[in-house]
Design a protein around this motif. Structure first.
Motif, PDB file in Angstrom:
ATOM      1  N   ASN A   1      69.706  10.500  33.888  1.00  9.51           N
ATOM      2  CA  ASN A   1      68.845   9.155  33.689  1.00  9.51           C
ATOM      3  C   ASN A   1      69.477   7.945  34.076  1.00  9.51           C
ATOM      4  OD1 ASN A   1      66.826  10.717  32.380  1.00  9.51           O
ATOM      5  ND2 ASN A   1      67.470  10.343  30.207  1.00  9.51           N
TER       6      ASN A   1
ATOM      7  N   TYR B   1      69.009   7.714  37.856  1.00  7.15           N
ATOM      8  CA  TYR B   1      67.593   7.276  37.718  1.00  7.15           C
ATOM      9  C   TYR B   1      67.331   5.831  37.880  1.00  7.15           C
ATOM     10  CZ  TYR B   1      64.989  11.821  38.039  1.00  7.15           C
ATOM     11  OH  TYR B   1      64.301  12.918  38.316  1.00  7.15           O
ATOM     12  N   ARG B   2      68.246   5.265  36.619  1.00  4.27           N
ATOM     13  CA  ARG B   2      68.208   3.904  36.486  1.00  4.27           C
ATOM     14  C   ARG B   2      68.918   3.170  37.607  1.00  4.27           C
ATOM     15  NH1 ARG B   2      68.261   5.395  30.843  1.00  4.27           N
ATOM     16  NH2 ARG B   2      70.340   5.695  30.818  1.00  4.27           N
TER      17      ARG B   2
ATOM     18  N   ARG C   1      65.543   0.127  44.084  1.00  6.73           N
ATOM     19  CA  ARG C   1      64.251   0.675  44.940  1.00  6.73           C
ATOM     20  C   ARG C   1      63.700  -0.435  45.791  1.00  6.73           C
ATOM     21  NH1 ARG C   1      62.690  -1.024  39.958  1.00  6.73           N
ATOM     22  NH2 ARG C   1      60.623  -1.904  39.616  1.00  6.73           N
TER      23      ARG C   1
ATOM     24  N   TRP D   1      73.035  11.633  43.420  1.00 10.59           N
ATOM     25  CA  TRP D   1      71.865  12.393  43.004  1.00 10.59           C
ATOM     26  C   TRP D   1      71.942  13.903  43.438  1.00 10.59           C
ATOM     27  CZ3 TRP D   1      68.869  13.003  39.078  1.00 10.59           C
ATOM     28  CH2 TRP D   1      67.371  13.742  39.287  1.00 10.59           C
TER      29      TRP D   1
ATOM     30  N   TYR E   1      58.515  14.856  45.412  1.00  7.43           N
ATOM     31  CA  TYR E   1      58.718  13.698  44.297  1.00  7.43           C
ATOM     32  C   TYR E   1      57.437  12.897  44.559  1.00  7.43           C
ATOM     33  CZ  TYR E   1      63.527  14.504  43.032  1.00  7.43           C
ATOM     34  OH  TYR E   1      64.772  15.319  42.523  1.00  7.43           O
TER      35      TYR E   1
ATOM     36  N   ILE F   1      58.882  10.024  37.480  1.00  6.97           N
ATOM     37  CA  ILE F   1      59.984   9.260  38.178  1.00  6.97           C
ATOM     38  C   ILE F   1      59.743   7.800  37.999  1.00  6.97           C
ATOM     39  CG2 ILE F   1      61.211   9.002  40.330  1.00  6.97           C
ATOM     40  CD1 ILE F   1      61.005  11.763  40.996  1.00  6.97           C
TER      41      ILE F   1
ATOM     42  N   PHE G   1      60.677   4.970  35.529  1.00 11.26           N
ATOM     43  CA  PHE G   1      62.042   4.262  35.528  1.00 11.26           C
ATOM     44  C   PHE G   1      61.604   2.919  36.601  1.00 11.26           C
ATOM     45  CE2 PHE G   1      63.582   8.346  34.184  1.00 11.26           C
ATOM     46  CZ  PHE G   1      64.601   8.006  33.661  1.00 11.26           C
TER      47      PHE G   1
ATOM     48  N   LEU H   1      59.653   4.281  42.687  1.00 12.81           N
ATOM     49  CA  LEU H   1      60.990   4.930  42.554  1.00 12.81           C
ATOM     50  C   LEU H   1      61.087   6.272  43.523  1.00 12.81           C
ATOM     51  CD1 LEU H   1      64.033   4.932  42.180  1.00 12.81           C
ATOM     52  CD2 LEU H   1      63.133   5.885  39.831  1.00 12.81           C
TER      53      LEU H   1
ATOM     54  N   MET I   1      63.079   7.201  46.573  1.00 11.44           N
ATOM     55  CA  MET I   1      64.078   8.318  46.570  1.00 11.44           C
ATOM     56  C   MET I   1      63.742   9.426  47.555  1.00 11.44           C
ATOM     57  SD  MET I   1      64.508   9.006  42.639  1.00 11.44           S
ATOM     58  CE  MET I   1      65.742  10.442  42.831  1.00 11.44           C
TER      59      MET I   1
END
Length: 246
Positions: free
Chosen positions: A164, A167-168, A174, A190, A212, A222, A225, A229, A233
């Motif tokens: 997490n 992700y943040r 982003r 990641w 994704y 996803i 967040f 994003l 990613m």
């Protein structure tokens, strides 16, 4: 009971019951000379078992494997279903609480910390295991599951928190270029984390990034967040993979 009666009782389609029969998951007790499928009480009990597994995200192939095993014990399975559903309810209760707090926060009635904004999200449970198996094979997924299974509950929770956090971190980047130094450093974290859980080649890593975006379930989770994003990613993962294959 005839197939239509079972479908109406349970709330599923006749087509679903036909499919379960065709794949050998739930075979009717009897088929009449005129072709009607007739379901017994034992069939209904097995159907209930199947639907419990489905509710918990098990793919049909895995359900068939489980219930066809000579070691399968219905009572033990029911106890397991109960435990897993209680865990699911606890996670849902946490997420409902987070939603309620977020509503109040958006109205300016309370302040939420960044940590509170993500309470209830849990990415340690992988609802996409079947897709992963189909794309990269059972061996890679089994290795990942074995590694996670060998961790203590505290280690698994720490891993989930670390996921997490990344992700943040990526969500904060982003809107930057996915090939920037900062973006690539974060996406490396990641990649490294995934390879601590399993064994992802650069091609698999790139393919996962594409999933994704292609799979709306991934995108939806996803993008919680930060909107966009998942696409960010995907692009960052593709660039990382391409750059490190040279």
């Amino acid at each position: 009971m005839k197939v239509k009666e079972v479908a109406d009782l349970v709330g599923i389609s006749v087509r679903t019951l036909h499919h379960y029969d065709e794949i050998g998951l739930l075979t009717p007790e009897e088929i009449t000379e005129s072709g009607y499928r007739l379901y017994s009480e034992a069939n209904l009990e097995m159907l209930q078992q199947i639907l419990f597994f489905r509710e918990l995200g098990f793919p049909l192939k895995k359900i068939k494997e489980i219930i066809s095993s000579p070691a399968f014990n219905r009572q033990e399975a029911l106890e397991l279903h109960r435990q897993m559903l209680l865990e699911k309810r606890t996670r849902l209760d946490k997420m409902l609480s987070t939603i309620d707090k977020t509503i109040l926060h958006s109205k300016g009635e309370i302040n939420m910390t960044n940590q509170e904004k993500f309470e209830g999200f849990d990415f340690s449970h992988n609802p996409y295991e079947q897709e992963a198996r189909e794309r990269w094979g059972d061996e890679a997924v089994d290795r990942s599951n074995t590694k996670i299974g060998q961790m203590s509950k505290a280690e698994q929770e720490a891993m989930s928190q670390e996921m997490n956090e990344i992700y943040r971190k990526l969500a904060a980047l982003r809107n930057d270029a996915p090939d920037s130094k900062e973006s690539q450093a974060a996406i490396k974290e990641w990649y490294d984390l995934l390879n601590r859980m399993g064994n992802y080649s650069l091609d698999a890593f790139k393919g996962l990034g594409q999933m994704y975006v292609d799979d709306e379930r991934f995108t939806k989770n996803i993008d919680k967040f930060g909107e966009g994003l998942a696409k960010f990613m995907r692009d960052a993962m593709a660039i990382y993979a391409d750059n490190h294959k040279k």
